[in-house]
Design a protein around this motif. Structure first.
Motif, mmCIF file in Angstrom:
data_model
loop_
_atom_site.group_PDB
_atom_site.id
_atom_site.type_symbol
_atom_site.label_atom_id
_atom_site.label_comp_id
_atom_site.label_asym_id
_atom_site.label_seq_id
_atom_site.Cartn_x
_atom_site.Cartn_y
_atom_site.Cartn_z
ATOM 1 N N ALA A 1 0.843 -1.193 0.000
ATOM 2 C CA ALA A 1 0.000 0.000 0.000
ATOM 3 C C ALA A 1 0.879 1.244 0.000
ATOM 4 N N PRO A 2 0.408 2.327 -0.603
ATOM 5 C CA PRO A 2 1.185 3.571 -0.594
ATOM 6 C C PRO A 2 1.436 4.080 0.818
ATOM 7 N N ASP B 1 8.250 -5.532 -13.459
ATOM 8 C CA ASP B 1 9.590 -5.566 -12.879
ATOM 9 C C ASP B 1 10.599 -4.745 -13.679
ATOM 10 N N ALA B 2 10.515 -4.811 -14.989
ATOM 11 C CA ALA B 2 11.476 -4.058 -15.809
ATOM 12 C C ALA B 2 11.302 -2.557 -15.611
ATOM 13 N N LEU B 3 10.051 -2.113 -15.534
ATOM 14 C CA LEU B 3 9.805 -0.698 -15.298
ATOM 15 C C LEU B 3 10.309 -0.301 -13.917
ATOM 16 N N ARG B 4 10.155 -1.163 -12.936
ATOM 17 C CA ARG B 4 10.646 -0.857 -11.589
ATOM 18 C C ARG B 4 12.163 -0.718 -11.584
ATOM 19 N N ARG B 5 12.851 -1.570 -12.295
ATOM 20 C CA ARG B 5 14.318 -1.458 -12.345
ATOM 21 C C ARG B 5 14.739 -0.144 -12.998
ATOM 22 N N LYS B 6 14.048 0.231 -14.056
ATOM 23 C CA LYS B 6 14.363 1.486 -14.732
ATOM 24 C C LYS B 6 14.041 2.673 -13.831
ATOM 25 N N LEU B 7 12.959 2.564 -13.109
ATOM 26 C CA LEU B 7 12.541 3.613 -12.190
ATOM 27 C C LEU B 7 13.549 3.778 -11.058
ATOM 28 N N ASP B 8 13.977 2.691 -10.457
ATOM 29 C CA ASP B 8 14.981 2.755 -9.390
ATOM 30 C C ASP B 8 16.268 3.401 -9.887
ATOM 31 N N ALA B 9 16.689 3.014 -11.085
ATOM 32 C CA ALA B 9 17.933 3.562 -11.633
ATOM 33 C C ALA B 9 17.812 5.060 -11.884
ATOM 34 N N ALA B 10 16.637 5.498 -12.368
ATOM 35 C CA ALA B 10 16.431 6.923 -12.641
ATOM 36 C C ALA B 10 16.458 7.737 -11.354
ATOM 37 N N VAL B 11 15.794 7.242 -10.314
ATOM 38 C CA VAL B 11 15.768 7.952 -9.042
ATOM 39 C C VAL B 11 17.169 8.012 -8.436
ATOM 40 N N ASP B 12 17.889 6.895 -8.472
ATOM 41 C CA ASP B 12 19.262 6.878 -7.947
ATOM 42 C C ASP B 12 20.135 7.878 -8.693
ATOM 43 N N ILE C 1 7.682 16.398 -7.434
ATOM 44 C CA ILE C 1 6.492 15.598 -7.754
ATOM 45 C C ILE C 1 6.886 14.160 -8.070
ATOM 46 N N GLY C 2 7.935 13.999 -8.874
ATOM 47 C CA GLY C 2 8.383 12.656 -9.220
ATOM 48 C C GLY C 2 8.884 11.890 -8.010
ATOM 49 N N LEU C 3 9.750 12.508 -7.222
ATOM 50 C CA LEU C 3 10.341 11.821 -6.073
ATOM 51 C C LEU C 3 9.300 11.494 -5.010
ATOM 52 N N LEU C 4 8.359 12.403 -4.779
ATOM 53 C CA LEU C 4 7.339 12.136 -3.760
ATOM 54 C C LEU C 4 6.372 11.048 -4.201
ATOM 55 N N THR C 5 6.057 11.003 -5.487
ATOM 56 C CA THR C 5 5.203 9.915 -5.984
ATOM 57 C C THR C 5 5.929 8.582 -5.872
ATOM 58 N N TYR C 6 7.197 8.575 -6.223
ATOM 59 C CA TYR C 6 8.017 7.366 -6.083
ATOM 60 C C TYR C 6 8.071 6.930 -4.621
ATOM 61 N N TYR C 7 8.275 7.871 -3.723
ATOM 62 C CA TYR C 7 8.323 7.552 -2.300
ATOM 63 C C TYR C 7 7.004 6.954 -1.825
ATOM 64 N N ARG C 8 5.890 7.559 -2.212
ATOM 65 C CA ARG C 8 4.589 7.062 -1.761
ATOM 66 C C ARG C 8 4.367 5.614 -2.171
ATOM 67 N N HIS C 9 4.828 5.253 -3.359
ATOM 68 C CA HIS C 9 4.490 3.920 -3.870
ATOM 69 C C HIS C 9 5.598 2.889 -3.682
ATOM 70 N N GLN D 1 13.033 5.732 1.428
ATOM 71 C CA GLN D 1 13.268 6.908 2.252
ATOM 72 C C GLN D 1 14.186 7.930 1.588
ATOM 73 N N ARG D 2 15.143 7.483 0.800
ATOM 74 C CA ARG D 2 16.086 8.448 0.219
ATOM 75 C C ARG D 2 15.373 9.415 -0.725
#
Length: 626
Positions: free
Chosen positions: A45-46, A128-139, A178-186, A190-191
């Protein structure tokens, strides 16, 4: 933490939706039922907001993972996920952060927009592939943040001001937040929250002690002050009062000399084109933020100001396709809204108009906001999306030629956000008379999951839309549960029949009752075309629609080769067929300039018109034979 392999993805749902298992009959209406498509129980859950709003929403959004949508709109959402968000080359979007300055002043906005859209899409699909790309973009984005919290693309001597070629960094910070907070919610990462706090703290250290925030953004400061939205969300997620205090400063800054004076101007002039310089994208962005600020402060006067703007846009600024603005600005009332203007309906404006209507729908529960969302989804937003899902238009003219591009533009990054947000409007949960109410705001085949009275409830919609006007809702539950249902009744769904429903205020209300597993209700309505005659500047012209779809006439169809060759509508369209590429086709009686007997011309939806560079028209003169 990634989801388990049992998570229901959008693709799995769509396959299940298409696997019809037969027909059942209820109240004399036949409807296809769908096979088993139970949502899994193991999704995350968010992150909950720490600060509750003082103005509670009438309708509450569901977690993205709880909604699956098929049908015509679902296919568009799927294209956005699989052919745009998953394919974007992120290196050009990050380059300006890594090697300052970036290649253009607003290069910084794009990575945040992508993270926002991708986070919502991953939360819904679990890919899963989108999640990996998303994690890499945020990092990668967080790695560029400087010691003082700066998260932007400008060199140190050109930050937070109106410097030549460097006057959009607060605006870009907005989208990073907006991007980072949406990523954090879902994701709960914490970073992402910590990076957001550091970036916002730098803004607090800068404004107003070093300069007014109005001096750090174009369009009378509206570009910079639109950071209001994520600042309020950061307050609610972190619980830190300093972010609310900074949000209050932003709203107060509007009244400074030379500022946009948004709230007071709306009360005094009641015309959006007379507020500041009338820049539509930036003003709508501020209005979205104002809704969030009003929620958390309880100041209903601010919502009243937003409603004044909304009503003026609907009455005088809105095109029939569900978008607004000409050359990116609001215009004097009813400014040539049907003529051959190529620079109308900026996709950024369409997406932000969608955000505003989503916020107002949640706040009020009023169907008028849902109607505008629907108009935008099925017309302007989908028309801006290339049929392959990858490219987007900057403008979506009503008449002319549609131009898609693959360049890095604000609209190319905003359109995917709008499409990712569209799934969020399909279902809501509310309450009436101490009973939960499931709000169904779609007629597409779809499904949503709710937790009611410690039971897991799944609501499945099977629909013949957009081909025929009937469908059914089935309840799946592990134990009986009491709740009410409200199905939105669009103005085009005339004669809605839903046994036992009280149809009022745009919703068909079924009173709270005890629902059991397998209970079902069928509905039917008149789905047909309509010929809408214009008035004022549009007198003597007309456009057609089918359900929510505005229809268009393309060159190369019918008996003439040009949509401007004196054709006149002679009657309403009728549904014809769906082609192999899923494009809906219609026939309409028209006459040409010679006045010969009417002949049949083929129309298509505005969303699909001009996909191969054909000229097209929505508005045509109307014959006196109608």
């Amino acid at each position: 933490m990634r989801r388990s392999d049992t998570t229901l993805t959008r693709r799995r749902f769509f396959k299940g939706l298409c696997a019809l298992t037969g027909y059942w009959v209820l109240n004399g209406t036949a409807a296809a039922t769908i096979g088993a498509s139970r949502f899994p129980h193991g999704f995350r859950a968010p992150v909950a907001y720490r600060i509750a709003p003082k103005i509670a929403d009438a309708l509450h959004e569901l977690d993205p993972a709880r909604i699956a949508i098929g049908g015509w709109l679902g296919a568009r959402i799927e294209l956005n996920a699989t052919h745009r968000l998953s394919h974007v080359d992120l290196e050009p979007l990050l380059a300006g952060y890594r090697n300052k300055p970036g290649e253009h002043p607003w290069i910084g906005e794009h990575i945040g927009k992508w993270i926002h859209a991708a986070s919502l899409t991953w939360a819904r699909t679990g890919d899963d592939a989108l999640r990996r790309k998303l994690d890499a973009a945020v990092d990668a984005l967080i790695a560029t943040q400087e010691a003082d919290g700066y998260l932007g693309t400008y060199v140190p001597e050109k930050r937070f001001g109106l410097f030549e070629g460097a006057d959009w960094d607060v605006w870009s910070t907005k989208y990073s937040l907006i991007g980072l907070l949406t990523y954090y919610r879902h994701t709960g990462t914490q970073r992402a929250l910590q990076a957001s706090c550091r970036a916002a703290d730098l803004l607090i250290d800068t404004f107003p002690s070093k300069r007014s925030i109005l001096q750090a953004g174009t369009h009378q400061g509206m570009a910079a002050t639109s950071v209001l939205e994520p600042v309020v969300l950061l307050h609610r997620l972190s619980g830190e009062p300093r972010y609310l205090a900074f949000a209050a400063y932003i709203v107060e800054a509007w009244q400074e000399t030379g500022g946009p004076d948004i709230v007071d101007s709306l009360f005094e002039k009641r015309k959006v084109h007379q507020v500041a310089n009338g820049k539509a994208y930036e003003m709508l962005s501020n209005l979205v933020g104002l809704c969030e600020f009003a929620r958390v402060t309880g100041d209903r006067r601010l919502i009243d100001a937003v409603l004044i703007a909304w009503q003026d846009i609907v009455d005088t600024q809105l095109y029939v396709s569900g978008t607004t603005s000409h050359r990116e600005h609001f215009q004097p009332d009813a400014h040539m809204r049907q003529e051959d203007m190529p620079n109308i309906g900026e996709t950024c404006v369409t997406t932000t108009w969608i955000q505003l209507n989503q916020s107002l729908l949640a706040l009020t529960g009023e169907a008028r906001f849902a109607a505008e969302l629907e108009r935008s989804y099925y017309n302007a937003l989908s028309a801006a999306q290339h049929p392959n899902g990858e490219d987007w238009t900057y403008f979506t003219p009503l008449n002319g030629v549609r131009t898609y591009d693959s360049h890095i533009t604000c609209c190319h990054s905003s359109g995917p956000r709008g499409m990712a947000l569209s799934a969020m409007s399909a279902y809501y949960i509310g309450a009436a008379d101490s009973s939960p109410v499931v709000f169904v705001n779609t007629l597409e085949s779809s499904s949503a999951r709710f937790d009611i009275a410690e039971n897991t409830i799944e609501v499945e919609m099977t629909s013949a839309f957009p081909h025929q006007g009937h469908g059914a809702i089935r309840i799946r539950t592990d134990a009986p549960a009491k709740f009410a249902i409200a199905l939105r009744v669009p103005v085009w769904a005339a004669g809605m029949k839903l046994r036992g429903a009280d149809i009022r205020d745009g919703w068909a209300h079924l009173s709270a009752r005890l629902w059991h597993d397998g209970d079902a209700i069928a509905f039917e309505y008149d789905l047909q075309s309509a010929l809408v005659q214009g008035d004022g500047e549009s007198a003597g012209r007309a456009y057609q629609y089918w359900g929510p779809f505005v229809l268009a006439y393309e060159s190369g169809t019918g008996a003439t080769s040009s949509p401007t060759a004196g054709l006149r509508y002679a009657g309403p369209a009728t549904k014809v067929s769906k082609t192999a590429d899923a494009v809906l086709r219609f026939s309409a009686d028209v006459i040409d300039a010679s006045g010969l007997p009417a002949f049949e011309a083929t129309l298509t939806t505005f969303a699909d018109a001009g996909n191969h560079s054909e000229a097209y028209r929505i508005w045509l003169p109307i014959s006196n034979r109608t």
